[in-house]
Design a protein around this motif. Structure first.
Motif, PDB file in Angstrom:
ATOM      1  N   GLU A  67       0.829  -1.207   0.000  1.00 32.27           N
ATOM      2  CA  GLU A  67       0.000   0.000   0.000  1.00 32.27           C
ATOM      3  C   GLU A  67       0.858   1.250   0.000  1.00 32.27           C
ATOM      4  O   GLU A  67       0.532   2.247  -0.604  1.00 32.27           O
ATOM      5  CB  GLU A  67      -0.946  -0.011   1.200  1.00 32.27           C
ATOM      6  N   SER A  98     -13.703   1.022   0.375  1.00 35.47           N
ATOM      7  CA  SER A  98     -13.590  -0.340   0.892  1.00 35.47           C
ATOM      8  C   SER A  98     -14.313  -0.495   2.233  1.00 35.47           C
ATOM      9  O   SER A  98     -15.034  -1.468   2.461  1.00 35.47           O
ATOM     10  CB  SER A  98     -12.108  -0.686   1.025  1.00 35.47           C
ATOM     11  N   GLY A  99     -14.134   0.490   3.113  1.00 36.90           N
ATOM     12  CA  GLY A  99     -14.805   0.446   4.418  1.00 36.90           C
ATOM     13  C   GLY A  99     -16.313   0.488   4.271  1.00 36.90           C
ATOM     14  O   GLY A  99     -17.040  -0.285   4.914  1.00 36.90           O
ATOM     15  N   TRP A 157      -5.136  -0.701  -4.647  1.00 37.22           N
ATOM     16  CA  TRP A 157      -5.085  -1.040  -3.225  1.00 37.22           C
ATOM     17  C   TRP A 157      -5.911  -2.299  -3.036  1.00 37.22           C
ATOM     18  O   TRP A 157      -6.916  -2.494  -3.732  1.00 37.22           O
ATOM     19  CB  TRP A 157      -5.645   0.100  -2.385  1.00 37.22           C
ATOM     20  N   ASP A 187     -11.372  -9.164   3.803  1.00 36.55           N
ATOM     21  CA  ASP A 187     -12.100  -9.226   5.072  1.00 36.55           C
ATOM     22  C   ASP A 187     -13.199 -10.282   4.933  1.00 36.55           C
ATOM     23  O   ASP A 187     -13.373 -10.853   3.854  1.00 36.55           O
ATOM     24  CB  ASP A 187     -12.719  -7.851   5.363  1.00 36.55           C
ATOM     25  N   GLN A 196     -11.095  -7.119  -2.153  1.00 35.20           N
ATOM     26  CA  GLN A 196     -11.330  -5.916  -2.964  1.00 35.20           C
ATOM     27  C   GLN A 196     -10.009  -5.439  -3.563  1.00 35.20           C
ATOM     28  O   GLN A 196      -9.036  -5.239  -2.840  1.00 35.20           O
ATOM     29  CB  GLN A 196     -11.893  -4.796  -2.103  1.00 35.20           C
ATOM     30  N   GLU A 198      -5.136   6.752  -1.764  1.00 34.90           N
ATOM     31  CA  GLU A 198      -5.405   5.720  -0.758  1.00 34.90           C
ATOM     32  C   GLU A 198      -6.640   6.040   0.087  1.00 34.90           C
ATOM     33  O   GLU A 198      -7.405   5.152   0.457  1.00 34.90           O
ATOM     34  CB  GLU A 198      -4.185   5.549   0.154  1.00 34.90           C
ATOM     35  N   THR A 199      -6.837   7.316   0.365  1.00 40.90           N
ATOM     36  CA  THR A 199      -7.991   7.708   1.180  1.00 40.90           C
ATOM     37  C   THR A 199      -9.279   7.314   0.476  1.00 40.90           C
ATOM     38  O   THR A 199     -10.206   6.763   1.084  1.00 40.90           O
ATOM     39  CB  THR A 199      -7.972   9.245   1.420  1.00 40.90           C
ATOM     40  N   TYR A 235      -7.767  -5.124  -0.312  1.00 45.24           N
ATOM     41  CA  TYR A 235      -8.321  -5.338   1.025  1.00 45.24           C
ATOM     42  C   TYR A 235      -8.954  -6.723   1.079  1.00 45.24           C
ATOM     43  O   TYR A 235      -9.538  -7.184   0.098  1.00 45.24           O
ATOM     44  CB  TYR A 235      -9.405  -4.293   1.319  1.00 45.24           C
ATOM     45  N   ALA A 238      -9.668   5.003  -1.796  1.00 39.43           N
ATOM     46  CA  ALA A 238      -9.792   3.538  -1.857  1.00 39.43           C
ATOM     47  C   ALA A 238     -10.253   2.982  -0.507  1.00 39.43           C
ATOM     48  O   ALA A 238     -11.176   2.158  -0.443  1.00 39.43           O
ATOM     49  CB  ALA A 238      -8.448   2.924  -2.247  1.00 39.43           C
ATOM     50  N   ALA A 239      -9.637   3.461   0.562  1.00 42.29           N
ATOM     51  CA  ALA A 239      -9.976   2.955   1.895  1.00 42.29           C
ATOM     52  C   ALA A 239     -11.398   3.349   2.275  1.00 42.29           C
ATOM     53  O   ALA A 239     -12.131   2.577   2.898  1.00 42.29           O
ATOM     54  CB  ALA A 239      -8.988   3.485   2.922  1.00 42.29           C
ATOM     55  N   ASP A 240     -11.792   4.552   1.875  1.00 47.09           N
ATOM     56  CA  ASP A 240     -13.147   5.024   2.175  1.00 47.09           C
ATOM     57  C   ASP A 240     -14.177   4.105   1.509  1.00 47.09           C
ATOM     58  O   ASP A 240     -15.107   3.623   2.146  1.00 47.09           O
ATOM     59  CB  ASP A 240     -13.296   6.463   1.661  1.00 47.09           C
TER      60      ASP A 240
END
Ligand code: ADP
Ligand code: MG
Length: 385
Positions: free
Chosen positions: A40, A85-86, A58, A62, A71, A78-79, A60, A81-83
């Motif tokens: 990452e 994904s969450g 990126w 889970d 995913q 990254e923000t 993920y 992508a993480a947003d």
């Protein structure tokens, strides 16, 4: 009616080594392009300052809906992508909890099952009403092979609780009489969906629908839940313009979306039922697609030389006896790709292809003798390894 050329492709399986960095233990394996180990940190450093997506995705992993969710996200940074994904994981957990689980007392399906036999029935959300309507249509078109009212029977087998190939002590098929009684409660014609006149102010939201199930009839949306989830993921992706491409794998279902920064196609491997650590072939796809696989190697118990797997034939209430080892359905629309793969497993290539055609879906069958049978439209996407 379009004529389907069924092509049998014989030949020995090529041995392949996939150098995936991630442990994909779903029904399909993505090739290194999508699944390679990409730090990452490296992604963050390579993010394009002009606002375009980073060159590398990126990734993920889970758990949700009882399966591993992988995913692979191409996004502005990254923000973003993480947003996404969450939010995707939260949404999947919510779908399970509030809509499709038959085990959780917080879900609509649980409430519907609890109301079986009642005069009032149960008022459905718009989503659930549409889903059940689609399921009823698939039941009809598949001549009953796909049936979400098999709940009483699937619970007797409860094969979903066993991982594929697990050595199980104490596993016993249900007694014939018990099975016959449970089977009596099944049949999607028993699902009565009644549209109620909408209140004037609610008319734009569509008519509320009430579901009536007879005493004992129980829903099990296990065969269509991931398709339902993929449809929701598509809507969520559309709300996240900073995510420009994604491959999301939900157990036996995969969604591809958008594109990669270099516009190269998505490459999705279809698991080899004879060696589930390898792919039998690759789908090369552009843009948004839904790919669902069902097979007798996903969850099963072997006992005295018989494989008890989790796809049941509604005619017998027992695991479907079939020459098919795995079926993959490819279609643009997500909702029913999952349900169709289950139906096609039971129906086999001839009837399965006719059914898939009605939904504009392409389908690939891996047969017990190692041959492949596929709809002619599948040939432009699939390459055997
Ligand atoms: P997976 O859940 O592993 O992706 P499928 O999509 O093929 O596999 O769905 C299998 C699940 O669907 C079973 O675990 C069971 O809950 C349910 N099911 C089994 N047989 C049928 C059937 N004939 N019609 C509808 N649902 C079924
Ligand atoms: Mg399915």
């Amino acid at each position: 009616m379009k004529f389907f050329l069924r092509r049998s492709i014989a030949g020995a399986l090529a041995a392949i080594v996939l150098c995936c960095g991630c442990a994909y233990n779903g029904a399909k394996r993505m090739m290194p392009e999508e699944s390679g180990a990409i730090a990452e940190q490296g992604n963050a450093e390579s993010a394009d300052r002009t606002g375009k997506s980073a060159a590398k995705p990126w990734q993920y992993a889970d758990i949700a809906m009882g399966t591993v969710v992988q995913q692979t996200i191409y996004a502005k940074d990254e923000t973003a992508a993480a947003d996404f994904s969450g939010k995707a994981m939260e949404m999947l957990a919510r779908l399970e909890r509030e809509e499709i689980s038959w085990r959780l007392d917080t879900s609509e399906v649980y409430r519907a099952n609890g109301a079986a036999g009642s005069k009032e029935g149960v008022l459905l959300s718009e989503d659930m009403a549409a889903l059940l309507e689609n399921c009823q249509e698939l039941w009809e078109r598949s001549e009953g092979a796909f049936d979400v009212t098999l709940g009483a029977v699937t619970r007797l087998w409860d094969i979903d609780k066993w991982a594929a190939g697990e050595t199980v002590e104490g596993f016993l098929p249900p007694a014939e009489e018990t099975l016959a009684q449970a089977l009596d409660t099944c049949g999607s014609q028993k699902m009565l969906l009644v549209w109620e006149a909408p209140a004037a102010e609610a008319s734009s939201a569509g008519n509320p629908t009430r579901l009536f199930l007879p005493e004992g009839t129980q829903l099990d949306l296990g065969a269509v839940g991931k398709g339902f989830a993929m449809e929701k993921l598509c809507s969520l992706l559309a709300e996240h313009p900073h995510v420009t491409g994604a491959v999301i794998s939900l157990g036996g279902s995969i969604l591809t979306y958008g594109s990669k920064p270099d516009d190269s196609p998505w490459r999705v491997g279809i698991v080899n039922p004879f060696d589930t650590s390898a792919s039998i072939g690759i789908l090369t796809l552009e843009g948004q697609w839904c790919i669902s696989t069902s097979g007798d190697y996903e969850r099963y118990v072997d006992l005295d030389g018989v494989r008890y797997h989790h796809i049941l034939d509604p005619k017998t209430g027992s695991p479907a006896v079939s020459d098919v080892r795995g079926v993959t359905v490819l279609m643009k629309d997500s909702l029913l790709s999952d349900g169709l793969s289950t139906a096609c497993y039971i129906l086999g290539p001839e009837k399965g292809m006719t059914l898939a055609e009605q939904y504009g879906a392409e389908v690939l069958f891996v047969m017990a003798d190692g041959k492949l049978e596929m709809s002619d439209g599948m040939e432009q996407y699939f390459k055997r390894l």
